[in-house]
Design a protein around this motif. Structure first.
Motif, PDB file in Angstrom:
ATOM      1  N   SER A 254       1.533  11.883   2.058  1.00  0.00           N
ATOM      2  CA  SER A 254       0.985  13.212   1.820  1.00  0.00           C
ATOM      3  C   SER A 254       1.900  14.189   1.338  1.00  0.00           C
ATOM      4  CB  SER A 254       0.406  13.624   3.339  1.00  0.00           C
ATOM      5  OG  SER A 254       1.690  13.615   4.232  1.00  0.00           O
TER       6      SER A 254
ATOM      7  N   ASP B  78      -6.506  17.759  -1.426  1.00  0.00           N
ATOM      8  CA  ASP B  78      -7.113  16.695  -2.147  1.00  0.00           C
ATOM      9  C   ASP B  78      -6.865  15.120  -1.550  1.00  0.00           C
ATOM     10  OD1 ASP B  78      -8.415  18.327  -4.140  1.00  0.00           O
ATOM     11  OD2 ASP B  78      -6.418  18.672  -5.119  1.00  0.00           O
ATOM     12  N   LEU B  79      -7.799  14.448  -1.517  1.00  0.00           N
ATOM     13  CA  LEU B  79      -7.655  12.922  -1.100  1.00  0.00           C
ATOM     14  C   LEU B  79      -7.632  11.971  -2.382  1.00  0.00           C
ATOM     15  CD1 LEU B  79      -7.104  10.995   1.094  1.00  0.00           C
ATOM     16  CD2 LEU B  79      -9.662  10.835   1.244  1.00  0.00           C
ATOM     17  N   TYR B  80      -6.560  11.267  -2.666  1.00  0.00           N
ATOM     18  CA  TYR B  80      -6.603  10.298  -3.876  1.00  0.00           C
ATOM     19  C   TYR B  80      -6.436   8.961  -3.062  1.00  0.00           C
ATOM     20  CZ  TYR B  80      -5.424  14.220  -6.639  1.00  0.00           C
ATOM     21  OH  TYR B  80      -5.461  15.456  -7.231  1.00  0.00           O
ATOM     22  N   THR B  81      -7.607   8.112  -3.631  1.00  0.00           N
ATOM     23  CA  THR B  81      -7.646   6.776  -3.433  1.00  0.00           C
ATOM     24  C   THR B  81      -7.578   5.807  -4.481  1.00  0.00           C
ATOM     25  OG1 THR B  81      -9.903   6.717  -3.109  1.00  0.00           O
ATOM     26  CG2 THR B  81      -8.512   7.166  -0.910  1.00  0.00           C
TER      27      THR B  81
ATOM     28  N   PHE C  51      -3.222  -0.453  -3.070  1.00  0.00           N
ATOM     29  CA  PHE C  51      -3.971   0.445  -2.488  1.00  0.00           C
ATOM     30  C   PHE C  51      -3.053   1.746  -2.326  1.00  0.00           C
ATOM     31  CE2 PHE C  51      -5.290   2.709   1.273  1.00  0.00           C
ATOM     32  CZ  PHE C  51      -6.541   2.910   1.080  1.00  0.00           C
ATOM     33  N   VAL C  52      -3.903   2.918  -2.734  1.00  0.00           N
ATOM     34  CA  VAL C  52      -3.146   4.265  -2.581  1.00  0.00           C
ATOM     35  C   VAL C  52      -4.188   5.007  -1.802  1.00  0.00           C
ATOM     36  CG1 VAL C  52      -2.569   6.542  -3.783  1.00  0.00           C
ATOM     37  CG2 VAL C  52      -1.990   4.298  -4.834  1.00  0.00           C
ATOM     38  N   GLN C  53      -3.503   5.801  -0.725  1.00  0.00           N
ATOM     39  CA  GLN C  53      -4.288   6.932  -0.130  1.00  0.00           C
ATOM     40  C   GLN C  53      -3.212   8.095   0.029  1.00  0.00           C
ATOM     41  OE1 GLN C  53      -6.526   5.894   3.454  1.00  0.00           O
ATOM     42  NE2 GLN C  53      -6.144   7.860   4.257  1.00  0.00           N
ATOM     43  N   TYR C  54      -3.371   9.063  -0.592  1.00  0.00           N
ATOM     44  CA  TYR C  54      -2.635  10.083  -0.647  1.00  0.00           C
ATOM     45  C   TYR C  54      -3.169  11.433  -0.396  1.00  0.00           C
ATOM     46  CZ  TYR C  54       1.306  12.980  -2.488  1.00  0.00           C
ATOM     47  OH  TYR C  54       2.331  14.067  -2.653  1.00  0.00           O
ATOM     48  N   VAL C  55      -2.665  12.258   0.480  1.00  0.00           N
ATOM     49  CA  VAL C  55      -3.196  13.622   0.663  1.00  0.00           C
ATOM     50  C   VAL C  55      -2.469  14.836   0.087  1.00  0.00           C
ATOM     51  CG1 VAL C  55      -3.953  15.318   2.349  1.00  0.00           C
ATOM     52  CG2 VAL C  55      -4.575  13.082   3.028  1.00  0.00           C
TER      53      VAL C  55
ATOM     54  N   ILE D  84       0.744   5.035   1.174  1.00  0.00           N
ATOM     55  CA  ILE D  84      -0.059   5.895   2.131  1.00  0.00           C
ATOM     56  C   ILE D  84       1.013   7.049   2.120  1.00  0.00           C
ATOM     57  CG2 ILE D  84      -0.911   6.262   4.029  1.00  0.00           C
ATOM     58  CD1 ILE D  84      -1.615   3.307   4.342  1.00  0.00           C
TER      59      ILE D  84
ATOM     60  N   ALA E  12       1.035  -1.202  -0.042  1.00  0.00           N
ATOM     61  CA  ALA E  12      -0.032   0.184  -0.203  1.00  0.00           C
ATOM     62  C   ALA E  12       0.836   1.177  -0.054  1.00  0.00           C
ATOM     63  CB  ALA E  12      -0.921   0.034   1.279  1.00  0.00           C
TER      64      ALA E  12
END
Length: 66
Positions: free
Chosen positions: A10, A63-66, A43-47, A8, A6
């Motif tokens: 910012s 912005d939030l990218y998932t 999985f990606v979760q990037y602010v 994760i 994953a």
């Protein structure tokens, strides 16, 4: 068998101004590097915030990218 990982993270402030605001370019580079290391990003979760995350407030553009 490839490792599944994953991503994760910012970006804000300095990183944002040094390329952290280019999500497409950053993901392309991450996919190239993880592929070379025999890994798949599953999985990606990037602010992505336009200002420093050290002084973030509820009014900070992000912005939030998932």
């Amino acid at each position: 068998m490839k490792k599944r990982i994953a991503f994760i993270g910012s970006s804000g402030g300095n990183l944002y101004k040094q390329g952290g605001n280019d999500i497409a370019g950053m993901m392309k580079e991450l996919l190239l590097q993880t592929g070379a290391a025999d890994m798949d990003i599953v999985f990606v979760q990037y602010v992505m915030a336009s200002g420093s995350l050290d002084t973030v407030s509820k009014d900070s553009p992000a912005d939030l990218y998932t």
